[in-house]
Design an enzyme around this catalytic site. Structure first.
Site, PDB file in Angstrom:
ATOM      1  N   ASP A  19       1.041  -1.286  -0.085  1.00 52.32           N
ATOM      2  CA  ASP A  19      -0.090  -0.118   0.086  1.00 52.32           C
ATOM      3  C   ASP A  19       0.914   1.097  -0.219  1.00 52.32           C
ATOM      4  OD1 ASP A  19      -2.438   1.485   0.303  1.00 52.32           O
ATOM      5  OD2 ASP A  19      -1.830   1.911   2.521  1.00 52.32           O
ATOM      6  N   SER A  20       0.335   2.472  -0.083  1.00 53.33           N
ATOM      7  CA  SER A  20       1.014   3.553  -0.035  1.00 53.33           C
ATOM      8  C   SER A  20       1.510   4.127   1.195  1.00 53.33           C
ATOM      9  CB  SER A  20       0.165   4.656  -0.807  1.00 53.33           C
ATOM     10  OG  SER A  20      -1.233   4.740   0.013  1.00 53.33           O
ATOM     11  N   CYS A  82      -3.785  -0.935  -2.336  1.00 51.35           N
ATOM     12  CA  CYS A  82      -4.085   0.517  -2.408  1.00 51.35           C
ATOM     13  C   CYS A  82      -5.151   0.806  -3.634  1.00 51.35           C
ATOM     14  CB  CYS A  82      -2.802   1.116  -2.760  1.00 51.35           C
ATOM     15  SG  CYS A  82      -3.015   2.920  -2.814  1.00 51.35           S
ATOM     16  N   GLU A 161      -5.146   9.205   9.851  1.00 50.03           N
ATOM     17  CA  GLU A 161      -4.047   9.002  10.437  1.00 50.03           C
ATOM     18  C   GLU A 161      -3.543   9.612  11.563  1.00 50.03           C
ATOM     19  OE1 GLU A 161      -0.762   8.955   7.339  1.00 50.03           O
ATOM     20  OE2 GLU A 161      -2.003   7.380   6.125  1.00 50.03           O
ATOM     21  N   CYS A 193     -11.304   3.438  -0.477  1.00 54.55           N
ATOM     22  CA  CYS A 193      -9.931   4.044  -0.002  1.00 54.55           C
ATOM     23  C   CYS A 193      -9.374   3.089   1.274  1.00 54.55           C
ATOM     24  CB  CYS A 193      -9.907   5.368   0.336  1.00 54.55           C
ATOM     25  SG  CYS A 193      -8.544   6.098   1.059  1.00 54.55           S
ATOM     26  N   HIS A 195      -8.286   3.549   3.911  1.00 55.04           N
ATOM     27  CA  HIS A 195      -8.431   4.042   5.282  1.00 55.04           C
ATOM     28  C   HIS A 195     -10.104   4.303   5.826  1.00 55.04           C
ATOM     29  CE1 HIS A 195      -4.477   5.760   4.235  1.00 55.04           C
ATOM     30  NE2 HIS A 195      -4.238   6.340   5.510  1.00 55.04           N
TER      31      HIS A 195
HETATM   32  N1  DGL Z   1      -4.022   4.012   0.069  1.00 56.19           N
HETATM   33  C1  DGL Z   1      -4.655   4.856  -0.651  1.00 56.19           C
HETATM   34  C2  DGL Z   1      -6.021   4.429  -1.094  1.00 56.19           C
HETATM   35  O1  DGL Z   1      -6.548   3.302  -1.141  1.00 56.19           O
HETATM   36  C3  DGL Z   1      -4.996   6.014   0.196  1.00 56.19           C
HETATM   37  C4  DGL Z   1      -3.756   7.097   0.608  1.00 56.19           C
HETATM   38  C5  DGL Z   1      -3.258   7.740  -0.450  1.00 56.19           C
HETATM   39  O2  DGL Z   1      -3.518   8.530  -0.954  1.00 56.19           O
HETATM   40  O3  DGL Z   1      -2.007   7.156  -0.887  1.00 56.19           O
HETATM   41  O4  DGL Z   1      -6.448   4.631  -2.282  1.00 56.19           O
END
Ligand code: DGL
Length: 280
Positions: A19-20, A82, A161, A193, A195
């Site tokens: 993931d990012s 992600c 976060e 997303c 989060h």
């Molecule tokens: N993990 C990203 C997503 O699911 C969210 C956080 C980001 O913008 O990197 O799109």
């Protein structure tokens, strides 16, 4: 080596999840819950998050570096945990390797297409995911009669976060974002997303009981299990007593990552290491 032994060894190889940053832990957590025998190598690109405001080129370049890093672990499959990377980079990653891959978008889209009754589906996600129209594309492939309404909710990532999962500020911002989706009478909302499952109760309360929330993390873990089963790659051997089946790597502070991860994942003590992803 007999075929049986070699299949068993392949099944015991880890699953790569990336993931990012920390958000993909919601996906890793579901995998841990649903297929507890599996080993996981997780990479969170905490130095370069967010991906949600970046271009296709950058997201793809970052994702390819992560693929090369995960290949070092002989992973048997890779989950692109992600949404933004699934939207922009998955096809190019698949073209680079034979390792089977799964993104989070398709499983979430499939469930939403199945559960909607009035054919009005909302998607909330990062700016990049909404701009990509990826959820619309997949849902329309399954049911062309539904209407999909996308809404970018960029402030949710920093709020989550910061740990403001149950907070009046998050409530207020969620109301502003979601009002237009309530007004157009959607009956299904995709949390597009990583989060957003962490503020699920706030989102559910604001949307009301008539709206089904779809969490792609859950659906992805289910689909992963099916895929591993079909390929004979499901690990039937539980981790040895005392062994840590989960390895975490990040591109920024491991301590910061661990603090967040420990608030989400309750499966044993977590250790994390920082690596230089630019080397890959
Ligand atoms: N993990 C990203 C997503 O699911 C969210 C956080 C980001 O913008 O990197 O799109």
């Amino acid at each position: 080596m007999s075929q049986e032994v070699s299949n068993k060894l392949r099944a015991e190889a880890p699953i790569g999840v990336f993931d990012s940053g920390v958000g993909g832990l919601t996906v890793a957590r579901e995998i841990m819950r649903q297929i507890p025998n599996e080993r996981i190598v997780y990479f969170g690109d905490t130095a370069r998050v967010p991906y949600g405001s970046k271009s296709r080129e950058t997201i793809t370049r970052y994702s390819k570096q992560i693929l090369r890093f995960l290949q070092k672990f002989q992973v048997k499959t890779i989950v692109v945990a992600c949404n933004t990377a699934s939207a922009y980079a998955l096809d190019e990653l698949e073209a680079e390797t034979d390792i089977p891959m799964l993104g989070v978008v398709k499983p979430g889209a499939k469930t939403a297409a199945e559960v909607t009754k009035n054919g009005r589906i909302g998607v909330i996600a990062t700016d990049a995911t909404i701009d990509s129209q990826i959820y619309t594309k997949y849902i329309k492939e399954l049911n062309k009669d539904v209407t999909i309404y996308g809404k970018a909710c960029p402030l949710f990532v920093p709020l989550v976060e910061e740990g403001l999962w149950q907070d009046p500020v998050t409530d207020e911002i969620a109301r502003r974002y979601l009002t237009e989706l309530i007004d157009i009478d959607i009956d299904t909302l995709i949390l597009g997303c990583t989060h957003y499952p962490l503020i699920r109760s706030t989102l559910g309360r604001i949307m009301g009981d008539a709206v089904t929330l779809v969490n792609p993390a859950y659906e992805t873990a289910q689909e992963l299990k099916e895929m591993l089963e079909q390929r004979g790659l499901l690990n039937r051997t539980p981790p040895a007593l005392g062994a840590n089946p989960y390895q975490f790597y990040v591109s920024d502070s491991a301590e910061k990552f661990k603090r967040f991860a420990n608030s989400i994942i309750k499966y044993g003590i977590l250790s994390a290491k920082t690596i230089n992803i630019e080397e890959y």
